[in-house]
Scaffold this motif. Sequence first.
Motif, PDB file in Angstrom:
ATOM      1  N   GLN A 198       0.842  -1.191   0.000  1.00  0.00           N
ATOM      2  CA  GLN A 198       0.000   0.000   0.000  1.00  0.00           C
ATOM      3  C   GLN A 198       0.880   1.244   0.000  1.00  0.00           C
ATOM      4  OE1 GLN A 198      -3.638   0.398   0.282  1.00  0.00           O
ATOM      5  NE2 GLN A 198      -2.948   2.450  -0.270  1.00  0.00           N
ATOM      6  N   SER A 223       1.490   5.365  -0.041  1.00  0.00           N
ATOM      7  CA  SER A 223       0.862   6.562   0.514  1.00  0.00           C
ATOM      8  C   SER A 223       1.848   7.721   0.453  1.00  0.00           C
ATOM      9  CB  SER A 223       0.416   6.309   1.959  1.00  0.00           C
ATOM     10  OG  SER A 223       1.540   6.029   2.774  1.00  0.00           O
ATOM     11  N   THR A 269      -0.475   5.773  -5.031  1.00  0.00           N
ATOM     12  CA  THR A 269      -0.715   7.087  -4.458  1.00  0.00           C
ATOM     13  C   THR A 269      -0.462   8.140  -5.526  1.00  0.00           C
ATOM     14  OG1 THR A 269      -0.199   8.547  -2.579  1.00  0.00           O
ATOM     15  CG2 THR A 269       1.649   7.341  -3.544  1.00  0.00           C
ATOM     16  N   LEU A 325       7.313   9.415  -0.392  1.00  0.00           N
ATOM     17  CA  LEU A 325       6.269   8.404  -0.478  1.00  0.00           C
ATOM     18  C   LEU A 325       6.640   7.223   0.419  1.00  0.00           C
ATOM     19  CD1 LEU A 325       5.664   8.372  -4.335  1.00  0.00           C
ATOM     20  CD2 LEU A 325       4.690   9.889  -2.588  1.00  0.00           C
ATOM     21  N   GLN A 331      -2.620  -0.642  -4.165  1.00  0.00           N
ATOM     22  CA  GLN A 331      -3.171   0.680  -4.443  1.00  0.00           C
ATOM     23  C   GLN A 331      -2.051   1.702  -4.475  1.00  0.00           C
ATOM     24  OE1 GLN A 331      -6.464   1.692  -1.967  1.00  0.00           O
ATOM     25  NE2 GLN A 331      -6.574   3.798  -2.669  1.00  0.00           N
ATOM     26  N   CYS A 347       5.511   3.055   1.623  1.00  0.00           N
ATOM     27  CA  CYS A 347       4.838   1.826   1.195  1.00  0.00           C
ATOM     28  C   CYS A 347       4.846   0.853   2.360  1.00  0.00           C
ATOM     29  CB  CYS A 347       5.547   1.240  -0.010  1.00  0.00           C
ATOM     30  SG  CYS A 347       4.941  -0.379  -0.532  1.00  0.00           S
TER      31      CYS A 347
END
Length: 122
Positions: free
Chosen positions: A4, A6, A116, A19, A114, A21
């Motif tokens: 994921q 972000s 970002t 970023l 997902q 993860c």
Amino acid sequence: VQLQASGGGLVQSGGSLRLSCTVSGFTYDDYTIGWFRQAPGKEREFVAAIRGSGSTSYYADSLQGRFTISRDNTKKMLYLEIHSLKPEDTAIYYCAFLPDYNDNRPSTVVSWGQGTLVTVSS
């Protein structure tokens, strides 16, 4: 396996972002993990990868110098720092497990988490 990303957002040209993860579902420090990105209307492309130990990493030739990949195996976290952001860096950024450190083709990625969104304004 779950990854994921972000930390994305809207940034002015010249700015910086980090970023993150989060990773779960496999023995994190055994595997190479990488960052990819997909800009609007373009194919997904490789950004950077780092070995399980964190000892070595490499970047897409066109992105050398502004991107730094790192990982914290104690926290099962992967990071990507981006400096001197440009409008052409606008993309959705994904982290992914790479079966082969030396093969960074997006087609080798089994599972995409997902991403970002990073938007760089001029």
